[in-house]
Design a protein around this motif. Structure first.
Motif, PDB file in Angstrom:
ATOM      1  N   GLU A 141       0.832  -1.207   0.000  1.00 41.04           N
ATOM      2  CA  GLU A 141       0.000   0.000   0.000  1.00 41.04           C
ATOM      3  C   GLU A 141       0.863   1.252   0.000  1.00 41.04           C
ATOM      4  N   SER A 142       1.969   1.199   0.743  1.00 40.27           N
ATOM      5  CA  SER A 142       2.806   2.396   0.818  1.00 40.27           C
ATOM      6  C   SER A 142       3.395   2.715  -0.554  1.00 40.27           C
ATOM      7  N   ALA A 143       3.808   1.681  -1.283  1.00 39.26           N
ATOM      8  CA  ALA A 143       4.361   1.910  -2.622  1.00 39.26           C
ATOM      9  C   ALA A 143       3.284   2.471  -3.555  1.00 39.26           C
ATOM     10  N   TYR A 144       2.101   1.911  -3.408  1.00 40.19           N
ATOM     11  CA  TYR A 144       0.951   2.350  -4.197  1.00 40.19           C
ATOM     12  C   TYR A 144       0.640   3.812  -3.881  1.00 40.19           C
ATOM     13  N   ASP A 145       0.707   4.127  -2.585  1.00 42.08           N
ATOM     14  CA  ASP A 145       0.414   5.471  -2.101  1.00 42.08           C
ATOM     15  C   ASP A 145       1.433   6.478  -2.633  1.00 42.08           C
ATOM     16  N   ALA A 171       3.103   4.418  -7.317  1.00 45.39           N
ATOM     17  CA  ALA A 171       3.373   3.311  -8.230  1.00 45.39           C
ATOM     18  C   ALA A 171       2.066   2.654  -8.681  1.00 45.39           C
TER      19      ALA A 171
END
Lengths: 569, 358
Positions: free
Chosen positions: A464-468, A471
């Motif tokens: 989720e953090s990468a998505y946030d 990415a």
């Protein structure tokens, strides 16, 4: 309560990620075409002839004495193999987890024994069984001077299958036993129970669903097994071999289709019980992590006999495997035990090189595709929400329950004349591509299962953090997910390669003379009684697979293992 | 540093979940309207299950609202995926990418935005200096202490210069002492950068010390919005009064009203209080008295009987009964004060202007 806006927004968000959508569409097409469609064609074939729905084919097949016999044979064999494998697996697991074993040798033996069936082709044990206990077997003929020994039949297959499948039970049960909290047993000991009482009243009940699970898994494996009954079955036909003979001997592929439906229903029912009932029960009874290390049993009256029994069993299994290279090196088995390379020479002079090249290349293409595909499926199943998710998970796991023979017949019926016999995609049949696809389908479930369990260990917020941070799904998958489950990916790669190069059941029905495959060569030579050549092939095959495993393990070490991120609770 | 401070507006937001066991649907967030002004530090505070994290995750885009619209600045963002929103989140578990070092973790979002290498380097180094992690850029994240990991997570979010910074209970994995240090630091950095921040916590002292405004939530609904002072001294509901700090509730009956003043009875004892505008004779109300605002003495407002008296160091802790109601009293700095013992009949004293009703 209106949930329509949520659904609409989720859909909008979903479609704004074209790569994700693309991945899912490709996956769906693949699963539909290469798993569901062939199985569907089997149903069509067995219920639909000359334009109407009928049970004629079934009636015809069921009236075959041969088929009815094969059906009971298969069940009897499955039960025997399942029980024996579960018991031996339990014994090994118990000794490993509970008993203080003095020698390191036994530990090594255990790991070798559990590793061997993985890297060896499925019917190697049948070969050595024949060479040890057959009519010209080393033990029966040369040692015991028994000239009419008969290993062919139920006993032979059951022994060989048990030796092949018990390591699976051993690994499953070992995991479960390790999860039993030692304080449970200590508490009962403290209340005055004897060791045996503790085992019967605590350990065994906790393990019961797990034992059922192990039994069913081996039962399915046994029922689906083609190669061993083929080699050592003699006149003891099982469903898998009967189906094969129905196609190759009687040229009756509709009959084979109907038989396949029966075999498939059998494995499917077992699979569904196993997956949706027992697996859940196992998880429910054994969730707790062991709070601290177990005090191993040191009582000599327990350790000594158990160690000896396990040591002997392990040694026996290893002896069986050692027979294979010797089978290739002895001049004439049963008569002339001088060493020579003539079988190897013969192998390379005939079709050896081509067989190794074909098997190797096809498996090498299939392995990375399988590994990647199974990681993608795991990622989608564990980390994303979308509509067809349950379907994708179910179908890719379903492949586990489909015996290779059934899949092979499905491909014949589904692709020999193109999709739905229209000629569309007819070019696929008989090519190397369809073999690769079969390899992929056959290894997909194992890879997916390991991927899913690896991904479940990873805290969802990392992705989720990468998505946030901006990415998209593809980027999250390649920069975060895949690196975190590297281990699982690489082991999936090895497993897929090994499973592919040692596969036979589905492949033997689909391979054309254009491709020579090692496993088919071994089968052919062994059927002809050329055990020397068969062993030569098997030896080289084991060397290749073992070599690949070593190379892969080296690579994993080189790239560093991924640190597992345990979910905070 | 932020390109543009953005406000966040939630208009009639609802989120429905299904109970996994009973299959019953319920509102995790119900008809919530919020207006968070640009550049402010706002905390969503409430007990677990009150919908605060769900609200935050809807702002970030991980959940979609079932009703209502969310605005970031002037842009409606309901249909945007998290990677397209101008928000950055600091996760409870930090969620650092374990296969990257500190530098690459902070640079991850910048690389996605395809910034030139030199610029990425400069930005990362600047932000690491801000969070006092200079010199640690090549460490792997598992070589860092909890507090340092927390700073990396903060740096990683700040470096993207988002319109709004989201915090999901970021300090709950730290020990008590570090929590206090870190919250002061987060507040300092937020004020220095001037960024809008939405912060979720269940820890009231954290919320009090860090926020411009606190939003108290309960069962999916906003109970009260206000500055920490307003929330503490003027809670609008019994829930808020009880949730923030300690509170004693005394049931009262209004007998007569005269302007701001009112004559009331508490457990049959008459009392005159000041801020009772709007009450009518015959109304019932609760008096809220903070334990530290109450005291015991020979002459006071209400008769009571001491039932517990314990020396706690910095204060003497009493429980006393007014009628049937037990009241807690914390009498600070008790060194030269008279200590009352259990069983003594004394008077409960408090500032009649300081009490408020619900």
């Amino acid at each position: 309560m209106a949930k329509s806006q949520n659904a609409r927004l989720e859909r909008k968000k979903f479609y704004s990620d074209p790569i994700l959508v693309g991945m899912i569409v490709v996956l769906l097409i693949f699963l539909l075409l290469f798993i569901l469609y062939p199985l569907l064609m089997l149903l069509v074939d067995s219920f639909y002839t000359e334009g109407r729905v009928t049970l004629d084919v079934f009636k015809r097949v069921l009236s075959l004495q041969r088929f009815r016999k094969a059906f009971t044979n298969t069940l009897v064999l499955g039960v025997i193999t399942g029980l024996a494998s579960t018991l031996i697996g339990l014994l090994f697991a118990y000794v490993e987890v509970y008993v203080k074993v003095r020698t390191k040798v036994l530990k090594r033996l255990f790991s070798v024994v559990s590793m061997l069936p993985v890297v060896s082709p499925p019917f190697v044990l049948s070969l050595s069984m024949i060479m040890l206990f057959g009519r010209s077997g080393i033990i029966t003929r040369s040692l015991l001077k028994i000239y009419d020994s008969n290993v062919y039949g139920l006993g032979g297959i059951a022994i060989v299958q048990t030796m092949t499948f018990f390591p699976v039970c051993y690994l499953m049960l070992k995991g479960l036993l390790k999860n039993i909290d030692p304080s449970l047993e200590e508490a009962t000991r403290d209340m005055g129970a004897s060791r045996w009482k503790v085992f019967v009243s605590v350990t065994l009940p906790l393990l019961l669903p797990g034992l059922g699970n192990a039994f069913l898994v081996t039962f399915i494996e046994s029922v689906a097994d083609f190669a061993n009954p083929m080699l050592i079955g003699g006149s003891y036909d099982t469903l898998a071999t009967t189906i094969y003979l129905q196609v190759t001997g009687a040229y009756d592929s509709t009959g084979a289709a109907a038989m396949s439906v029966v075999l498939l229903s059998l494995t499917l029912i077992l699979f569904l019980i196993q997956k949706y009932y027992l697996e859940r029960k196992t998880a429910a009874t054994l969730t707790g992590k062991a709070s601290r290390a177990r005090m191993p049993i040191e009582d000599k009256s327990v350790t000594v006999p158990l160690t000896i029994i396990c040591g002997l069993a392990a040694a026996f299994v290893i002896l069986m495997y050692i027979m294979v290279p010797f089978g290739a090196l002895f001049t004439l088995w049963g008569r002339d035990y001088s060493l020579s390379l003539k079988w190897f020479q013969y192998m390379f002079k005939t079709s050896g090189l081509k067989a190794f090249k074909d098997s190797f290349v096809l498996s090498l293409i299939a392995a990375p595709l399988t590994a990647l595909l199974s990681m993608v499926i795991s990622y989608l199943v564990v980390k994303r929400k979308f509509k067809t998710k349950g379907f994708i998970e179910f179908v890719s796991m379903l492949a586990m329950a489909v015996p290779g023979t059934v899949l092979g017949i499905g491909y014949i019926r589904g692709y020999a004349n193109g999709l739905f016999r229209t000629g569309v995609m007819g070019g696929l049949y008989g090519t190397g591509l369809i073999l690769i696809i079969v390899f992929i389908v056959r290894s997909l479930p194992t890879g997916t299962r390991s991927g899913i369990s690896a991904l479940r260990q990873i805290d969802a917020s990392i992705e989720e953090s990468a998505y946030d941070m901006g990415a998209n799904s593809a980027r999250v998958f390649f920069t975060v997910t895949l690196p975190l489950i590297k281990d699982s990916f690489f082991s999936g790669l090895v497993t897929a390669f090994v499973r592919s190069i040692t596969a036979i059941s589905a492949i033997i029905l689909l391979v054309t003379p254009q491709y020579l495959l090692i496993t088919c060569q071994i089968n052919e030579q062994a059927e002809k009684g050329n055990y020397g050549v068969a062993c030569a092939y098997a030896t080289v095959l084991i060397i290749i697979t073992y070599g690949m495993v070593l190379i892969m393990n080296g690579l994993i070490k080189l790239f560093g293992t991924s640190r597992k991120i345990k979910e905070e609770d | 540093m932020a390109k543009e401070k953005k406000g966040v507006r939630l208009e009639h937001i609802s989120k429905i979940y299904q109970d996994p066991k009973t299959k019953k649907e319920f509102y995790a967030v119900h008809d919530t309207t919020l207006d968070i002004e640009p550049g402010t530090f706002v905390t969503l505070l409430g007990p677990s299950g009150c919908g605060k994290t769900t609200t935050l995750r809807m702002i970030a885009g991980f959940e979609s609202p079932d009703e209502g619209e969310i605005y970031l600045g002037n842009e409606a963002i309901n249909a945007l995926t998290p990677n397209k929103r101008d928000t950055a989140m600091v996760f409870q578990s930090y969620a650092l990418l374990p296969h990257y070092n500190v530098f690459d973790n902070v640079a991850y979002g910048l690389k996605i935005r395809k910034l030139p290498k030199e610029e990425i380097k400069k930005k990362v180094m600047d932000i690491l200096e801000l969070v006092e992690l200079k010199g640690m850029e090549s460490r792997m994240t598992n070589q860092l202490s909890g507090g340092q990991q927390q700073r990396v997570a903060l740096a990683r979010a700040l470096v993207l210069e988002p319109g709004v910074l989201l915090f999901d209970e970021p300090l709950s994995n730290l020990d008590a002492k570090l929590r206090v240090t870190m919250r002061t630091e987060i507040r300092k950095i937020q004020q220095k950068v001037g960024i809008t921040a939405v912060y979720v916590t269940h820890d009231q002292s954290e919320a009090m010390s860090i926020s411009d405004k606190i939003i108290i939530m309960s069962k999916g609904k906003v109970e009260q919005i206000g500055t920490p002072r307003e929330i503490y001294y003027h809670p609008k509901s019994r829930f808020v009064a009880d949730f923030i700090g300690e509170a004693n509730f005394l049931e009262a009956r209004v007998e007569a009203v005269k302007g701001e003043k009112a004559a009331i009875t508490v457990s049959g004892q008459p009392l005159e209080v000041n801020n009772f505008a709007g009450a009518k004779p015959g109304d019932t109300a609760s008096l809220v008295i903070r334990p530290e605002a109450a005291g015991l003495s020979e002459d006071g407002l209400l008769d009571c009987k001491v039932t517990l008296s314990t020396f706690m160091g910095s204060y003497q802790y009493y429980q006393a009964k007014v009628g049937d109601v037990t009241v807690q009293i914390t009498d600070y700095n008790p060194v030269n004060k008279k200590i009352y013992e259990v069983g003594e009949n004394v008077k409960l004293n408090f500032d009649p202007n300081g009490v408020y009703i619900l």
